[in-house]
Motif scaffolding. Sequence first.
Motif, PDB file in Angstrom:
ATOM      1  N   SER A   5      64.091  70.842  15.855  1.00 27.00           N
ATOM      2  CA  SER A   5      65.527  70.791  15.610  1.00 27.00           C
ATOM      3  C   SER A   5      65.821  70.561  14.132  1.00 27.00           C
ATOM      4  O   SER A   5      66.916  70.835  13.660  1.00 27.00           O
ATOM      5  N   ARG A   6      64.830  70.035  13.407  1.00 26.81           N
ATOM      6  CA  ARG A   6      64.961  69.852  11.961  1.00 26.81           C
ATOM      7  C   ARG A   6      63.568  69.819  11.352  1.00 26.81           C
ATOM      8  O   ARG A   6      62.576  69.620  12.051  1.00 26.81           O
ATOM      9  N   GLU A   7      63.500  69.985  10.076  1.00 28.40           N
ATOM     10  CA  GLU A   7      62.212  69.965   9.392  1.00 28.40           C
ATOM     11  C   GLU A   7      61.610  68.563   9.444  1.00 28.40           C
ATOM     12  O   GLU A   7      62.338  67.569   9.413  1.00 28.40           O
ATOM     13  N   PRO A   8      60.282  68.446   9.525  1.00 28.08           N
ATOM     14  CA  PRO A   8      59.642  67.122   9.504  1.00 28.08           C
ATOM     15  C   PRO A   8      59.962  66.387   8.202  1.00 28.08           C
ATOM     16  O   PRO A   8      60.176  67.004   7.157  1.00 28.08           O
ATOM     17  N   SER A   9      59.986  65.085   8.277  1.00 31.75           N
ATOM     18  CA  SER A   9      60.307  64.269   7.116  1.00 31.75           C
ATOM     19  C   SER A   9      59.237  63.206   6.913  1.00 31.75           C
ATOM     20  O   SER A   9      58.587  62.783   7.864  1.00 31.75           O
ATOM     21  N   THR A  10      59.078  62.763   5.693  1.00 33.60           N
ATOM     22  CA  THR A  10      58.151  61.655   5.416  1.00 33.60           C
ATOM     23  C   THR A  10      58.888  60.325   5.393  1.00 33.60           C
ATOM     24  O   THR A  10      58.289  59.297   5.115  1.00 33.60           O
ATOM     25  N   LYS A  11      60.181  60.342   5.698  1.00 40.15           N
ATOM     26  CA  LYS A  11      60.983  59.125   5.694  1.00 40.15           C
ATOM     27  C   LYS A  11      61.169  58.619   7.122  1.00 40.15           C
ATOM     28  O   LYS A  11      61.248  59.392   8.067  1.00 40.15           O
ATOM     29  N   LEU A  12      61.238  57.290   7.248  1.00 40.28           N
ATOM     30  CA  LEU A  12      61.473  56.688   8.555  1.00 40.28           C
ATOM     31  C   LEU A  12      62.902  56.953   9.021  1.00 40.28           C
ATOM     32  O   LEU A  12      63.821  57.045   8.205  1.00 40.28           O
ATOM     33  N   LEU A  13      63.067  57.052  10.315  1.00 41.12           N
ATOM     34  CA  LEU A  13      64.412  57.136  10.880  1.00 41.12           C
ATOM     35  C   LEU A  13      65.127  55.810  10.625  1.00 41.12           C
ATOM     36  O   LEU A  13      64.487  54.754  10.556  1.00 41.12           O
TER      37      LEU A  13
END
Length: 84
Positions: A5-13
Amino acid sequence: SPLLSREPSTKLLPVFHSFPTSRFVLGRAIQAMTGHAFLGEYYAHFMPLESPACPAGARMQTRHHLLADCVLPEPHRDILRVFC
Protein backbone atom coordinates in the motif's frame (compact mmCIF):
# COMPACT_ATOMS: atom_id res chain seq x y z
CA SER A 1 4.39 -2.83 -6.25
CA PRO A 2 0.62 -3.47 -6.33
CA LEU A 3 0.93 -5.63 -3.20
CA LEU A 4 2.29 -2.81 -1.04
CA SER A 5 0.00 0.00 0.00
CA ARG A 6 3.07 2.22 0.38
CA GLU A 7 6.80 2.02 -0.10
CA PRO A 8 8.81 0.42 2.75
CA SER A 9 10.33 2.87 5.20
CA THR A 10 13.31 2.79 7.54
CA LYS A 11 11.39 4.91 10.06
CA LEU A 12 9.27 3.56 12.90
CA LEU A 13 5.53 4.01 12.79
CA PRO A 14 4.35 6.74 15.18
CA VAL A 15 2.83 4.20 17.59
CA PHE A 16 6.29 2.85 18.39
CA HIS A 17 7.66 6.25 19.47
CA SER A 18 5.75 5.98 22.75
CA PHE A 19 7.86 3.05 23.99
CA PRO A 20 10.67 4.06 26.38
CA THR A 21 13.49 2.24 24.62
CA SER A 22 15.74 2.26 21.58
CA ARG A 23 14.70 0.89 18.22
CA PHE A 24 17.23 -1.95 18.64
CA VAL A 25 15.76 -3.08 21.98
CA LEU A 26 12.21 -2.63 20.69
CA GLY A 27 13.03 -4.83 17.70
CA ARG A 28 14.49 -7.57 19.90
CA ALA A 29 11.47 -7.44 22.22
CA ILE A 30 9.06 -7.78 19.29
CA GLN A 31 11.10 -10.69 17.93
CA ALA A 32 10.96 -12.45 21.28
CA MET A 33 7.23 -11.86 21.71
CA THR A 34 6.37 -13.16 18.26
CA GLY A 35 8.72 -16.14 18.39
CA HIS A 36 10.85 -14.83 15.51
CA ALA A 37 13.98 -14.51 17.61
CA PHE A 38 17.25 -16.40 17.60
CA LEU A 39 16.33 -18.53 20.61
CA GLY A 40 17.24 -22.11 21.39
CA GLU A 41 13.92 -23.38 20.07
CA TYR A 42 14.72 -21.64 16.76
CA TYR A 43 18.17 -23.22 16.65
CA ALA A 44 16.75 -26.67 17.47
CA HIS A 45 14.38 -26.42 14.51
CA PHE A 46 16.43 -24.63 11.85
CA MET A 47 20.06 -25.04 12.95
CA PRO A 48 20.34 -28.47 14.61
CA LEU A 49 24.12 -28.23 14.99
CA GLU A 50 23.76 -25.18 17.29
CA SER A 51 23.06 -25.68 20.98
CA PRO A 52 19.47 -24.86 22.03
CA ALA A 53 20.57 -24.27 25.63
CA CYS A 54 20.29 -20.89 27.33
CA PRO A 55 23.62 -19.31 28.32
CA ALA A 56 22.13 -18.93 31.81
CA GLY A 57 21.78 -22.70 32.15
CA ALA A 58 18.34 -23.81 30.97
CA ARG A 59 18.42 -26.91 28.77
CA MET A 60 16.20 -25.25 26.13
CA GLN A 61 16.00 -21.50 25.62
CA THR A 62 12.32 -20.93 24.85
CA ARG A 63 10.37 -17.73 24.47
CA HIS A 64 8.61 -18.35 27.79
CA HIS A 65 11.94 -18.97 29.50
CA LEU A 66 13.39 -15.73 28.14
CA LEU A 67 10.38 -13.57 29.02
CA ALA A 68 9.47 -15.10 32.39
CA ASP A 69 12.29 -17.11 33.97
CA CYS A 70 15.70 -16.21 32.54
CA VAL A 71 18.05 -14.10 34.67
CA LEU A 72 19.93 -12.66 31.66
CA PRO A 73 17.31 -10.02 30.68
CA GLU A 74 16.69 -9.05 34.33
CA PRO A 75 18.26 -5.58 33.89
CA HIS A 76 15.75 -4.99 31.07
CA ARG A 77 12.73 -6.64 32.70
CA ASP A 78 10.96 -3.25 32.96
CA ILE A 79 11.07 -2.94 29.14
CA LEU A 80 9.63 -6.44 28.75
CA ARG A 81 6.77 -5.58 31.10
CA VAL A 82 5.70 -2.77 28.75
CA PHE A 83 4.93 -5.40 26.13
CA CYS A 84 3.29 -8.00 28.36
